[in-house]
Design a protein around this motif. Structure first.
Motif, PDB file in Angstrom:
ATOM      1  N   GLY A 168      46.211  35.377  40.030  1.00  0.00           N
ATOM      2  CA  GLY A 168      47.432  35.450  40.827  1.00  0.00           C
ATOM      3  C   GLY A 168      47.229  35.727  42.301  1.00  0.00           C
ATOM      4  N   GLY A 169      46.034  35.449  42.811  1.00  0.00           N
ATOM      5  CA  GLY A 169      45.750  35.754  44.225  1.00  0.00           C
ATOM      6  C   GLY A 169      46.704  35.082  45.207  1.00  0.00           C
ATOM      7  N   HIS A 170      47.304  33.942  44.824  1.00  0.00           N
ATOM      8  CA  HIS A 170      48.245  33.260  45.722  1.00  0.00           C
ATOM      9  C   HIS A 170      49.683  33.685  45.454  1.00  0.00           C
ATOM     10  N   LEU A 171      49.885  34.593  44.463  1.00  0.00           N
ATOM     11  CA  LEU A 171      51.251  34.890  44.025  1.00  0.00           C
ATOM     12  C   LEU A 171      51.545  36.396  44.050  1.00  0.00           C
ATOM     13  N   ASN A 172      50.866  37.139  43.185  1.00  0.00           N
ATOM     14  CA  ASN A 172      51.208  38.554  42.987  1.00  0.00           C
ATOM     15  C   ASN A 172      49.979  39.460  42.858  1.00  0.00           C
ATOM     16  N   PHE A 173      48.793  38.896  43.027  1.00  0.00           N
ATOM     17  CA  PHE A 173      47.508  39.627  42.968  1.00  0.00           C
ATOM     18  C   PHE A 173      47.203  40.190  41.587  1.00  0.00           C
ATOM     19  N   THR A 174      47.981  39.767  40.588  1.00  0.00           N
ATOM     20  CA  THR A 174      47.688  40.145  39.202  1.00  0.00           C
ATOM     21  C   THR A 174      47.008  38.962  38.525  1.00  0.00           C
ATOM     22  N   ASP A 175      45.946  39.245  37.769  1.00  0.00           N
ATOM     23  CA  ASP A 175      45.312  38.197  36.964  1.00  0.00           C
ATOM     24  C   ASP A 175      45.708  38.411  35.514  1.00  0.00           C
ATOM     25  N   VAL A 176      45.932  37.312  34.800  1.00  0.00           N
ATOM     26  CA  VAL A 176      46.324  37.392  33.393  1.00  0.00           C
ATOM     27  C   VAL A 176      45.245  36.730  32.538  1.00  0.00           C
TER      28      VAL A 176
END
Ligand code: PLP
Length: 250
Positions: A168-176
């Motif tokens: 999610g680096g381009h979105l919310n910095f959370t990885d799923v």
């Protein structure tokens, strides 16, 4: 020392691709085995083009490495062509395989002639798309962590990935991460610094932690923290190496 096979393209700007991969595996104390797929012509501001190597060169490189080392994990980055994708799929089948499905640079230059061919490498791989790549592969619009989970699930259940890490680096910095029917969320925050090549570093770090024997969720966590640390460190470094960067940005 564990041997990690890297199949990737060269960035003449020294930020992404094979050089970043080699540095990552070395920094984590393991042995990189670099097999080149394509040569790009780029600097930090633009990718001007690339030339893909004949697929037989890639095949012979991977074979030579497999015959001389006990390969513990594989990282696959830029492939350049559908033909190279096919050869890499054949030659890396059966190895623990981290596949970063590189479609384009951040400056939106395409880095593969046949995006569809990337789907053929998903089965059996731990696939690490960013949100744009996940949208393209899974045909799902991503605006939230829930959407990231949907895309990760599709990549595993429909496309046959061993696991999916949607970054999610381009979105919310959370990885799923979706693996063996479970979701794992890795929260992060925006880290100021130079991010070119961080996707390459993440997938190489993940392959290296797997080669070291970490279970997948722990390997993802460590790879994410390694990349965050590298971004912090890069800020001072990139300004020193490339004064043009600041001139262009200011
Ligand atoms: N060049 C090469 C050789 C790459 O492998 C990649 C990404 O994997 C890039 C450029 C693009 O890097 P970025 O997305 O940071 O622009």
């Amino acid at each position: 020392m564990m041997a990690v096979l890297i199949v990737a393209g060269l960035d003449t700007g020294g930020g992404a691709g094979l050089k970043a991969d080699i540095e990552t595996v070395s920094a984590l104390g393991e042995h990189p085995l670099p097999v080149l797929t394509a040569v790009t012509y780029q600097n930090p501001f633009e990718v001007r083009g690339y030339h893909t190597l004949p697929s037989e060169v890639v095949r012979e490189g991977i074979r030579a490495v497999k015959d001389g080392f006990e390969v513990k994990a594989v990282k696959i980055g830029m492939l350049g062509s559908g033909e190279v994708a096919r050869v890499v799929r054949e030659e890396t089948a059966g190895f623990p395989r981290v596949f970063d499905p590189v479609i384009a640079s951040s400056t939106e230059k395409k880095l593969i002639d046949d995006t569809e061919s990337l789907k053929t490498l998903v089965p059996g791989s731990i696939v690490t798309p960013n949100v744009y790549e996940a949208e393209a592969l899974a045909s799902i619009e991503i605006r939230s962590v829930e959407d990231m989970k949907k895309a990760a699930t599709a990549l595993v259940e429909e496309f046959g990935a061993e696991a999916a890490v949607v970054k999610g680096g381009h979105l919310n910095f959370t990885d799923v991460l979706y693996w063996r029917g479970e979701f794992y969320e890795f929260r992060g925050e925006k880290v100021e610094g130079f991010t070119h090549g961080t996707g390459c570093a993440f997938s190489s770090a993940l392959a290296t932690f797997l080669a070291k024997g970490f279970e997948l969720p722990k390997a993802v966590e460590r790879a994410k923290r390694f990349v965050e640390g590298s971004i912090r460190f890069s800020k001072a470094e990139s300004k020193a190496v490339n004064p043009l960067w600041e001139i262009e940005r200011d």
